[in-house]
Design an enzyme around this catalytic site. Structure first.
Site, PDB file in Angstrom:
ATOM      1  N   PHE A 177      -3.985  -0.714   0.072  1.00  0.00           N
ATOM      2  CA  PHE A 177      -2.004  -0.950   0.476  1.00  0.00           C
ATOM      3  C   PHE A 177      -2.303   0.630  -0.092  1.00  0.00           C
ATOM      4  CE2 PHE A 177      -4.414  -2.618  -3.757  1.00  0.00           C
ATOM      5  CZ  PHE A 177      -3.218  -2.437  -4.944  1.00  0.00           C
ATOM      6  N   CYS A 178      -0.835   0.602  -0.331  1.00  0.00           N
ATOM      7  CA  CYS A 178      -0.263   1.762  -0.646  1.00  0.00           C
ATOM      8  C   CYS A 178       1.058   1.779  -1.043  1.00  0.00           C
ATOM      9  CB  CYS A 178      -0.318   2.872   0.623  1.00  0.00           C
ATOM     10  SG  CYS A 178       0.644   2.653   2.308  1.00  0.00           S
ATOM     11  N   THR A 179       2.334   2.104  -1.089  1.00  0.00           N
ATOM     12  CA  THR A 179       3.770   2.390  -1.159  1.00  0.00           C
ATOM     13  C   THR A 179       4.434   1.572  -0.942  1.00  0.00           C
ATOM     14  OG1 THR A 179       3.836   4.346  -2.967  1.00  0.00           O
ATOM     15  CG2 THR A 179       5.815   3.378  -1.910  1.00  0.00           C
ATOM     16  N   ILE A 206       3.264  -2.073  -0.935  1.00  0.00           N
ATOM     17  CA  ILE A 206       4.000  -2.884  -2.077  1.00  0.00           C
ATOM     18  C   ILE A 206       5.313  -2.861  -2.198  1.00  0.00           C
ATOM     19  CG2 ILE A 206       4.253  -2.455  -4.444  1.00  0.00           C
ATOM     20  CD1 ILE A 206       1.725  -0.553  -4.409  1.00  0.00           C
TER      21      ILE A 206
END
Length: 596
Positions: A177-179, A206
């Site tokens: 996952f990332c922004t 996210i």
């Protein structure tokens, strides 16, 4: 209160004709007062843009009309102010810098995991590893509970981070996952290629998770790349700030720390003044070494030496003016240069010797295939702050371009090392003299310092080794120094029309080799002042090629590297700092010939 619509979106797609597309999108956004950043690359688009809701809608319509971007879907949030200061559309090689060949999200991505599915897995306690692919400073504000952080400062470091993961992790289900999801488009396929068998990427990152399911299983905020810094699970701006100097996110408690100075430092990057200056000096020394190794004038180049017409030459022919300005040079020399087409206008066009010149005009003398004499490059930074630079000047090294020296001058090397700044020398040292020199970081600071020199508010102390043993212990010489230079630029004593000059001398030692070490304090600032005064007193400076022991002038002006040194060293300097008037004192290490 006006509500600003913020969108973040990306899409991997094959894009072409990027330059005209860039111009079109920039004009489109500016016409609608939108602000933010759009990145365009052959592999796709990445954007963060904010503005009115209607205008944002128009932009999405415009973008989806571009072939390949029909499926572009943004993540939407709102703020009570515009989080961006301007509108930028930039062309990049990649929309997310990774630098790994063969990872092409437009052709293949790992399986996507919807936010609701991940929440369900976490609610049920399903054994899954959450892998945070973001940079450490982003993770600091918040991440999923129990997540493994990649531990990187830049996404280009991701492959190295993956290589350090334990082997047994390759068989476990991993959710990256990332922004907003964009980094995982490359991170997840890379992990598959590295041997991880069960890799998912969190769809929308996210921000999409916050939007669809809130903050369950997440601790803290999400770092965002705009002036909001962080958003909470309700996608509202938080009170976090970011350090301008190191870009570390700062929570409210860190903003109360005395080491946090907006725009300067924070608890994570704060350095005491001494440490910060030492680090800055280290960087400057490296820059000076780079611009002087090899010496920039060691490779042949066409040098254009400027010639400025002085007031007394106004109305003369150019040839007569040159003969007046350079009285020690034969007229035939200049005539030859005109024949060769090596006297030029400022625009570079050959000029006639018979044209009438005016005061203040500038001409150029062409020196083709110039190779400059070797000089010493042992320049050392003694001090630097926002106003001044204090240097040790080695010798031989001219201060300013002149004669055979252009690139091999202290001013040229300083300009190159401080580029794009142009520090200005506040005073001068002769090419053969070593020691302390001061530069102003701006014209204003240099001017303020020069006023101090003119008013005698600067204390200068030199070390000098002379020939012979003076009969006196202290002596003040006030012999006037000639206004005009003689052959090779040397000066003489001129009792009738010379410049007022005053130097105080003190004997420090009389040595067995027949020389003496003196302390010299020039109270005025005339050309070659200390050297001329000692020459007139019958104790010329040891190693001086211009002012000889028999009272004559030598035939050499600047020493060569390897010659015995001129024993004159600008040892101490004290002055009022141009910022606040605080008295500053500097001492430069004496050279070996001083014996102290």
């Amino acid at each position: 209160m006006a509500v600003v619509t913020n969108i973040a979106a990306y899409l991997f797609a094959s894009l072409s004709d990027l330059k005209p597309l860039r111009e079109r999108l920039l004009a489109f956004c500016k016409a609608r007062h939108l602000k933010g950043t759009i990145l365009l690359a052959p592999e796709g688009i990445n954007l963060f843009v904010a503005g009115g809701e209607g205008e944002i809608g128009e932009l999405l319509v415009e973008l989806r009309a571009i072939p390949g971007l029909e499926a572009l879907e943004p993540k939407v949030s709102h703020s009570d102010h515009q989080p961006f200061s301007r509108m930028l559309v930039r062309l990049k090689k990649e929309i997310i810098a990774f630098g790994v060949e063969g990872i092409e999200p437009a052709k293949y991505t790992s399986p996507r995991l919807e936010a609701r599915t991940l929440k369900q897995w976490l609610d049920e306690g399903k054994p899954v590893l959450l892998y945070d692919t973001r940079n450490d400073y982003e993770v600091k504000l918040g991440t999923f509970k129990g997540a493994i952080a990649a531990g990187i400062d830049h996404f280009r470091d991701f492959p190295e981070a993956v290589a350090k993961l334990p082997e047994d992790m390759k068989d476990a289900p991993v959710v990256t996952f990332c922004t907003g999801g964009i980094r995982c488009e490359k991170a997840a396929p890379f992990m598959e290629r590295a041997g991880f068998k069960n890799v998912y990427q969190l769809e929308g990152g996210i921000l999409k998770y916050f939007e669809e399911v809130g903050g369950d299983h997440y601790d803290g905020e999400c770092f965002v790349f705009d002036q909001r810094v962080g958003v909470d699970p309700a996608l509202r701006e938080t009170t976090s700030d970011v350090c301008f100097a190191c870009q570390t996110p700062l929570e409210p408690a860190e903003q109360e720390d005395p080491r946090y100075v907006a725009g300067v430092s924070c608890p994570h990057c704060y350095q005491p003044d001494e440490e910060r200056q030492a680090e800055q000096i280290k960087l400057r020394q490296a820059a000076l070494h780079q611009v002087s190794h090899p010496l920039p004038g060691s490779v042949p180049y066409d040098n254009h030496c400027p010639v400025r017409i002085s007031t007394e030459c106004d109305g003369m022919t150019l040839l007569d003016a040159l003969c007046h300005l350079f009285a020690h040079v034969e007229r035939s020399f200049w005539e030859g240069l005109f024949v060769q087409g090596r006297l030029l206008t400022r625009e570079g066009d050959p000029v006639s010797p018979d044209i009438r010149v005016r005061s203040g005009e500038n001409y150029l003398r062409l020196l083709p295939a110039t190779v400059e004499p070797v000089v010493s490059t042992d320049i050392r930074v003694l001090h630097e702050d926002e106003c001044i630079v204090v240097l040790h000047k080695p010798a031989p090294l001219p201060m300013h371009p002149s004669g055979r020296y252009h690139r091999h001058s202290l001013q040229w090397l300083v300009n190159a090392a401080w580029d794009p700044e142009r520090p200005r020398a506040v005073h001068r040292l002769d090419a053969n003299t070593t020691g302390i020199v001061v530069f102003g970081r701006t014209r204003r600071h240099a001017g303020k310092m020069q006023e101090g020199f003119k008013k005698g508010a600067v204390e200068k102390v030199y070390l000098v080794r002379v020939q012979g043993h003076p009969e006196w212990e202290t002596f003040t010489c006030d012999a006037p120094i000639s206004r005009e230079s003689s052959r090779l630029g040397a000066r003489t004593i001129d009792e009738e029309d010379g410049h007022e000059a005053r130097t105080e001398f003190k004997v420090l030692s009389r040595d067995a080799d027949g020389s003496a070490l003196l302390e010299a304090r020039p109270l005025t600032g005339r050309t070659n002042q200390i050297r001329v005064h000692l020459w007139q007193l019958g104790h010329p400076v040891q190693g001086d090629p211009a002012y000889l022991a028999d009272g004559s002038h030598g035939d050499k002006q600047t020493l060569d590297v390897g010659d015995a040194p001129l024993c004159l060293h600008a040892w101490k300097l004290a002055f009022d700092h141009p910022r606040d008037g605080q008295r500053m004192e500097f001492v430069d290490e004496p050279p070996a010939w001083a014996g102290v």
